[in-house]
Structure formats: C-alpha cells, structure tokens
Design a protein around this motif. Structure first.
Motif, PDB file in Angstrom:
ATOM      1  N   ASN A 147       0.829  -1.207   0.000  1.00 37.71           N
ATOM      2  CA  ASN A 147       0.000   0.000   0.000  1.00 37.71           C
ATOM      3  C   ASN A 147       0.862   1.256   0.000  1.00 37.71           C
ATOM      4  OD1 ASN A 147      -3.120  -0.177   0.184  1.00 37.71           O
ATOM      5  ND2 ASN A 147      -2.373  -1.982   1.268  1.00 37.71           N
ATOM      6  N   SER A 148       1.979   1.228   0.706  1.00 41.67           N
ATOM      7  CA  SER A 148       2.903   2.364   0.690  1.00 41.67           C
ATOM      8  C   SER A 148       3.499   2.557  -0.700  1.00 41.67           C
ATOM      9  CB  SER A 148       4.018   2.156   1.710  1.00 41.67           C
ATOM     10  OG  SER A 148       3.483   2.118   3.013  1.00 41.67           O
ATOM     11  N   TRP A 149       3.957   1.469  -1.312  1.00 40.08           N
ATOM     12  CA  TRP A 149       4.499   1.563  -2.673  1.00 40.08           C
ATOM     13  C   TRP A 149       3.443   2.087  -3.648  1.00 40.08           C
ATOM     14  CZ3 TRP A 149       9.340   1.947  -3.405  1.00 40.08           C
ATOM     15  CH2 TRP A 149      10.277   1.134  -2.771  1.00 40.08           C
ATOM     16  N   ASN A 150       2.214   1.600  -3.533  1.00 35.95           N
ATOM     17  CA  ASN A 150       1.139   2.070  -4.413  1.00 35.95           C
ATOM     18  C   ASN A 150       0.957   3.572  -4.300  1.00 35.95           C
ATOM     19  OD1 ASN A 150      -1.202  -0.743  -3.969  1.00 35.95           O
ATOM     20  ND2 ASN A 150       0.601  -0.583  -5.282  1.00 35.95           N
ATOM     21  N   ARG A 151       0.971   4.064  -3.083  1.00 34.28           N
ATOM     22  CA  ARG A 151       0.746   5.490  -2.889  1.00 34.28           C
ATOM     23  C   ARG A 151       1.891   6.331  -3.452  1.00 34.28           C
ATOM     24  NH1 ARG A 151      -2.643   2.696  -0.476  1.00 34.28           N
ATOM     25  NH2 ARG A 151      -4.468   3.442   0.628  1.00 34.28           N
ATOM     26  N   ILE A 152       3.097   5.827  -3.351  1.00 33.33           N
ATOM     27  CA  ILE A 152       4.232   6.524  -3.967  1.00 33.33           C
ATOM     28  C   ILE A 152       4.071   6.530  -5.488  1.00 33.33           C
ATOM     29  CG2 ILE A 152       6.717   6.361  -4.444  1.00 33.33           C
ATOM     30  CD1 ILE A 152       6.955   5.196  -1.511  1.00 33.33           C
ATOM     31  N   ALA A 153       3.771   5.379  -6.049  1.00 34.61           N
ATOM     32  CA  ALA A 153       3.698   5.250  -7.510  1.00 34.61           C
ATOM     33  C   ALA A 153       2.559   6.064  -8.114  1.00 34.61           C
ATOM     34  CB  ALA A 153       3.573   3.782  -7.915  1.00 34.61           C
ATOM     35  N   VAL A 154       1.374   6.048  -7.501  1.00 28.02           N
ATOM     36  CA  VAL A 154       0.265   6.807  -8.092  1.00 28.02           C
ATOM     37  C   VAL A 154       0.457   8.306  -7.901  1.00 28.02           C
ATOM     38  CG1 VAL A 154      -1.399   4.911  -7.958  1.00 28.02           C
ATOM     39  CG2 VAL A 154      -1.314   6.568  -6.108  1.00 28.02           C
ATOM     40  N   THR A 155       1.053   8.706  -6.800  1.00 31.76           N
ATOM     41  CA  THR A 155       1.287  10.133  -6.557  1.00 31.76           C
ATOM     42  C   THR A 155       2.329  10.694  -7.515  1.00 31.76           C
ATOM     43  OG1 THR A 155       0.718   9.843  -4.233  1.00 31.76           O
ATOM     44  CG2 THR A 155       1.916  11.851  -4.820  1.00 31.76           C
ATOM     45  N   THR A 156       3.384   9.944  -7.761  1.00 30.29           N
ATOM     46  CA  THR A 156       4.464  10.427  -8.638  1.00 30.29           C
ATOM     47  C   THR A 156       4.258  10.025 -10.096  1.00 30.29           C
ATOM     48  OG1 THR A 156       5.856   8.488  -8.216  1.00 30.29           O
ATOM     49  CG2 THR A 156       6.127  10.408  -6.737  1.00 30.29           C
ATOM     50  N   ARG A 157       3.132   9.330 -10.370  1.00 29.82           N
ATOM     51  CA  ARG A 157       2.753   8.905 -11.725  1.00 29.82           C
ATOM     52  C   ARG A 157       3.842   8.064 -12.392  1.00 29.82           C
ATOM     53  NH1 ARG A 157       0.263  12.982 -15.607  1.00 29.82           N
ATOM     54  NH2 ARG A 157      -0.641  11.061 -16.398  1.00 29.82           N
ATOM     55  N   MET A 158       4.310   7.052 -11.699  1.00 28.77           N
ATOM     56  CA  MET A 158       5.286   6.141 -12.289  1.00 28.77           C
ATOM     57  C   MET A 158       4.639   5.477 -13.500  1.00 28.77           C
ATOM     58  SD  MET A 158       7.030   4.653  -8.812  1.00 28.77           S
ATOM     59  CE  MET A 158       8.296   3.703  -9.638  1.00 28.77           C
ATOM     60  N   VAL A 159       5.407   5.283 -14.545  1.00 34.36           N
ATOM     61  CA  VAL A 159       4.878   4.833 -15.837  1.00 34.36           C
ATOM     62  C   VAL A 159       4.941   3.307 -15.953  1.00 34.36           C
ATOM     63  CG1 VAL A 159       5.089   5.038 -18.342  1.00 34.36           C
ATOM     64  CG2 VAL A 159       5.631   7.006 -16.876  1.00 34.36           C
ATOM     65  N   PRO A 160       3.784   2.671 -16.168  1.00 37.62           N
ATOM     66  CA  PRO A 160       3.774   1.208 -16.344  1.00 37.62           C
ATOM     67  C   PRO A 160       4.213   0.805 -17.742  1.00 37.62           C
ATOM     68  CG  PRO A 160       1.563   2.052 -16.603  1.00 37.62           C
ATOM     69  CD  PRO A 160       2.442   3.233 -16.222  1.00 37.62           C
ATOM     70  N   GLY A 161       4.578  -0.451 -17.874  1.00 37.96           N
ATOM     71  CA  GLY A 161       4.850  -1.022 -19.200  1.00 37.96           C
ATOM     72  C   GLY A 161       6.298  -1.262 -19.513  1.00 37.96           C
ATOM     73  N   HIS A 162       7.193  -0.763 -18.694  1.00 38.74           N
ATOM     74  CA  HIS A 162       8.613  -0.883 -18.998  1.00 38.74           C
ATOM     75  C   HIS A 162       9.348  -1.861 -18.088  1.00 38.74           C
ATOM     76  CE1 HIS A 162       8.114   2.447 -21.740  1.00 38.74           C
ATOM     77  NE2 HIS A 162       7.450   3.053 -20.794  1.00 38.74           N
ATOM     78  N   TYR A 163       8.661  -2.430 -17.128  1.00 35.43           N
ATOM     79  CA  TYR A 163       9.279  -3.314 -16.161  1.00 35.43           C
ATOM     80  C   TYR A 163       9.556  -4.689 -16.772  1.00 35.43           C
ATOM     81  CZ  TYR A 163       9.947  -6.226 -12.033  1.00 35.43           C
ATOM     82  OH  TYR A 163      10.457  -7.100 -11.113  1.00 35.43           O
TER      83      TYR A 163
END
Length: 168
Positions: A147-163
């Motif tokens: 849940n902590s990681w999710n909140r960091i990623a959605v707040t900073t708009r980390m881009v999916p698709g490159h992992y």
C-alpha cells in the motif's frame, strides 16, 4: 477462443504519460528504507501469496505501475494467467484460490480500502484462522508495504509497461 487485437496506424494508442518526479532520486535514503521494508515484509511469506497480496492491493489502489510489475513477477515465477486475471473478481472466483489465500486476499482488501475506518472482526478472524500469529503479522506487513508503494507510484505517476522481471 483466443483473440489478439492488432492496432493499425489509424488506431494509435494513447500517449504514455510522463512521471511527475524521479522519487527515488529526490529521497534516496527514504527509498532505500522502503526497499529494506520490502525485503523484511517478504521474509517468511509464501511468494505465491505475496504476489497475490501485491496484485490485489495494486488493483484496489489503481496503481498501474505496480500492477505491471507484480503481475509480470508473478507470471515469471509460475503463477497462472487465470488466477491473476480472476483476482479482481476473487469473490466470484473463489475456486481458483485456497482458503488460506482467500483469507489473505480478504484481509488485503479490508486493510487497503478501510471504508468503515477499520478492519472488520470477521475478516481478521478468518485470516487468524489460517495463519499463526507470526505469519499473520508478516501478511499484515506485506499489505502495509505494498500500500505504501502504491501510494508513492500513483502520486508520482510512475509509468507502467517498462518493467522486466528479474531472472530467478
């Protein structure tokens, strides 16, 4: 029946958004601490269960970056496409999961959403029936970390698709 969607040039995909900030670069000590929390949370939790927890919380939090990462990791480690796909509808797809997994998924949902401001006693009791106290504490830790990681990623708009999953 299997279908594949092919996008023609006339059906161009939407533009990829850009991240808001390079979070790890801005707070490197905090980021390293989060990585250590992740490592600690993973200790003693069955990897299959850990993936289900991470995917379900990420679905609920609408975290596309984490969904991309954790579904790829789960599939790379042998999880089935069917179980990953059905996870978003787990209450109607219980027969794909063990009772122990279902208890952890329900707890993940209760801790993640907190719509009533608390985790219902029956959800906690169901999880406690499938995990001893130490295991349950580790499951709770895993839920808190994703849940902590999710909140960091959605707040900073980390881009999916490159992992790309790491080799095991």
């Amino acid at each position: 029946m299997t279908t594949t969607t092919v996008h023609s040039p006339a059906q161009a995909l939407a533009h990829e958004h850009t991240p808001r900030m390079p979070f790890a670069e801005r707070v490197p000590d905090f980021y390293r601490a989060m990585l250590r929390l992740e490592q600690e949370a993973a200790k003693g939790v069955d990897p299959t269960l850990y993936h289900l927890i991470k995917i379900r919380a990420s679905q609920l939090n609408h975290c596309a970056f984490c969904l991309d990462m954790h579904t790829k990791d789960a599939l790379a480690e042998g999880e089935t496409v069917e179980r990953v796909v059905q996870l978003s509808a787990w209450q109607e797809s219980k027969h794909f999961y063990t009772e122990r997994e279902l208890a952890a998924i329900a707890l993940t949902e209760a801790v993640t959403v907190l719509t009533d401001g608390f985790v219902p006693d029956e959800v906690y009791a169901a999880a406690a029936a499938h995990f001893d106290e130490e295991e349950l504490a580790k499951v709770i830790a895993a839920i808190v970390v994703i849940n902590s990681w999710n909140r960091i990623a959605v707040t900073t708009r980390m881009v999916p698709g490159h992992y790309t999953p790491r080799a095991h």
